[in-house]
Design a protein around this motif. Structure first.
Motif, PDB file in Angstrom:
ATOM      1  N   ARG A  40      -7.913   0.891  -2.805  1.00 63.20           N
ATOM      2  CA  ARG A  40      -8.265   2.271  -2.445  1.00 63.20           C
ATOM      3  C   ARG A  40      -8.699   2.364  -0.988  1.00 63.20           C
ATOM      4  O   ARG A  40      -8.471   3.378  -0.319  1.00 63.20           O
ATOM      5  CB  ARG A  40      -9.347   2.818  -3.369  1.00 63.20           C
ATOM      6  CG  ARG A  40     -10.710   2.155  -3.280  1.00 63.20           C
ATOM      7  CD  ARG A  40     -11.667   2.745  -4.316  1.00 63.20           C
ATOM      8  NE  ARG A  40     -13.006   2.184  -4.232  1.00 63.20           N
ATOM      9  CZ  ARG A  40     -13.968   2.676  -3.461  1.00 63.20           C
ATOM     10  NH1 ARG A  40     -13.731   3.751  -2.737  1.00 63.20           N
ATOM     11  NH2 ARG A  40     -15.164   2.110  -3.430  1.00 63.20           N
TER      12      ARG A  40
ATOM     13  N   ARG B 112      -7.560   0.241   1.381  1.00 61.78           N
ATOM     14  CA  ARG B 112      -6.323   0.079   2.148  1.00 61.78           C
ATOM     15  C   ARG B 112      -5.631   1.435   2.305  1.00 61.78           C
ATOM     16  O   ARG B 112      -5.166   1.799   3.387  1.00 61.78           O
ATOM     17  CB  ARG B 112      -5.357  -0.873   1.430  1.00 61.78           C
ATOM     18  CG  ARG B 112      -5.779  -2.326   1.328  1.00 61.78           C
ATOM     19  CD  ARG B 112      -4.665  -3.120   0.652  1.00 61.78           C
ATOM     20  NE  ARG B 112      -5.074  -4.469   0.287  1.00 61.78           N
ATOM     21  CZ  ARG B 112      -4.288  -5.358  -0.314  1.00 61.78           C
ATOM     22  NH1 ARG B 112      -3.039  -5.023  -0.612  1.00 61.78           N
ATOM     23  NH2 ARG B 112      -4.733  -6.554  -0.619  1.00 61.78           N
ATOM     24  N   THR B 113      -5.578   2.173   1.207  1.00 58.41           N
ATOM     25  CA  THR B 113      -4.921   3.478   1.221  1.00 58.41           C
ATOM     26  C   THR B 113      -5.634   4.446   2.160  1.00 58.41           C
ATOM     27  O   THR B 113      -4.995   5.168   2.945  1.00 58.41           O
ATOM     28  CB  THR B 113      -4.875   4.059  -0.200  1.00 58.41           C
ATOM     29  OG1 THR B 113      -4.200   3.147  -1.071  1.00 58.41           O
ATOM     30  CG2 THR B 113      -4.158   5.396  -0.223  1.00 58.41           C
ATOM     31  N   THR B 114      -6.953   4.450   2.090  1.00 57.75           N
ATOM     32  CA  THR B 114      -7.723   5.346   2.967  1.00 57.75           C
ATOM     33  C   THR B 114      -7.524   4.982   4.428  1.00 57.75           C
ATOM     34  O   THR B 114      -7.326   5.863   5.279  1.00 57.75           O
ATOM     35  CB  THR B 114      -9.221   5.274   2.610  1.00 57.75           C
ATOM     36  OG1 THR B 114      -9.407   5.665   1.251  1.00 57.75           O
ATOM     37  CG2 THR B 114     -10.029   6.185   3.518  1.00 57.75           C
TER      38      THR B 114
ATOM     39  N   THR C 110       0.833  -1.203   0.000  1.00 60.76           N
ATOM     40  CA  THR C 110       0.000   0.000   0.000  1.00 60.76           C
ATOM     41  C   THR C 110       0.865   1.248   0.000  1.00 60.76           C
ATOM     42  O   THR C 110       0.518   2.262  -0.617  1.00 60.76           O
ATOM     43  CB  THR C 110      -0.937   0.001   1.226  1.00 60.76           C
ATOM     44  OG1 THR C 110      -1.678  -1.219   1.253  1.00 60.76           O
ATOM     45  CG2 THR C 110      -1.909   1.165   1.170  1.00 60.76           C
ATOM     46  N   LEU C 111       2.018   1.181   0.655  1.00 61.16           N
ATOM     47  CA  LEU C 111       2.921   2.331   0.722  1.00 61.16           C
ATOM     48  C   LEU C 111       3.778   2.451  -0.533  1.00 61.16           C
ATOM     49  O   LEU C 111       3.960   3.551  -1.071  1.00 61.16           O
ATOM     50  CB  LEU C 111       3.825   2.202   1.951  1.00 61.16           C
ATOM     51  CG  LEU C 111       3.120   2.252   3.310  1.00 61.16           C
ATOM     52  CD1 LEU C 111       4.113   1.930   4.420  1.00 61.16           C
ATOM     53  CD2 LEU C 111       2.489   3.613   3.549  1.00 61.16           C
TER      54      LEU C 111
END
Length: 236
Positions: free
Chosen positions: A147, A149-151, A69-70
């Motif tokens: 998306r 995961r990012t949030t 995710t990073l």
């Protein structure tokens, strides 16, 4: 009344020791960063695998999903779920983030199941709040679409989050794995075309195996060396 069986990575049977405190996890993360930054790890680190630390598949998948995710990368196969496949090219997982985190020479490996459980608990709460159906055969964080995961990770770095420091240091370790091949000898990493070093166009050593940098990184000298500076560059 029936109860749910304990999670295989997070047993709750009588006599089981309590999960490590937040401070214990953060101390292990910080010590890991210090050891990697100091280059004090022996060559054995390069051969470290998750199995040597007792890390289970769910722990490894969760840590891979966090790192991906990073610093996203492409999937290793069509059935890869830990890597979301948000981009093409290699990311943190291909760069060896798991080898870095699970090295037996570092103090972090025994705490990874607890870190993964903490992240999966946050993912489950997020999915419940947003009415997201998670696959029952995957860790909760792995089951989230990219998306989301990012949030979710974005919220974990909020100033008011009690575990914020844990995710910050874990993110730093992810960056070290990609940007500096922290688990490998630098020459070995270059010979193997480590994806992070290749991405950064890290220069090869000179003919004698040493790195020298004849050009100023800012394009000019920022200061005049003290006249008593030794030939090696050490201050007087």
């Amino acid at each position: 009344m029936t109860t749910m069986p304990p999670h295989p990575e997070h047993p709750e049977h009588p006599g089981t020791s309590a999960p490590p405190a937040r401070r214990t996890i953060l101390s292990a993360l910080t010590a890991t960063v210090a050891l990697l930054a100091a280059g004090q790890l022996p060559p054995a680190v390069s051969g470290a695998v998750a199995a040597e630390t007792g890390a289970t598949g769910w722990t490894v998948q969760t840590m891979e999903a966090f790192a991906d995710t990073l610093i996203p990368g492409e999937r290793r196969s069509s059935g890869d779920r830990a890597i979301a496949g948000a981009v093409t090219g290699p990311g943190a997982v291909q760069a060896g983030v798991i080898q870095t985190l699970t090295s037996p020479e570092l103090p972090l490996a025994p705490l990874l199941p607890e870190i993964a459980a903490l992240l999966n608990a946050r993912a489950l709460a997020y999915a419940t709040l947003h009415l997201i159906l998670l696959p029952p055969t995957l860790p909760s964080f792995v089951g989230l679409p990219f998306r989301h995961r990012t949030t979710l990770l974005g919220t974990l770095f909020d100033p008011g989050e009690p575990d914020r420091a844990i995710w910050q240091v874990l993110s730093l370790l992810t960056g070290l794995a990609f940007d500096s091949a922290a688990h490998l000898d630098t020459r070995q990493a270059l010979d193997a075309h480590h994806p992070g070093l290749d991405w950064l166009d890290f220069p090869p050593p000179g003919a004698d195996g040493l790195w020298r940098f004849p050009h100023y990184s800012y394009g000019k000298a920022l200061a005049t060396p003290h006249p008593a500076t030794t030939p090696s560059g050490s201050p007087a």
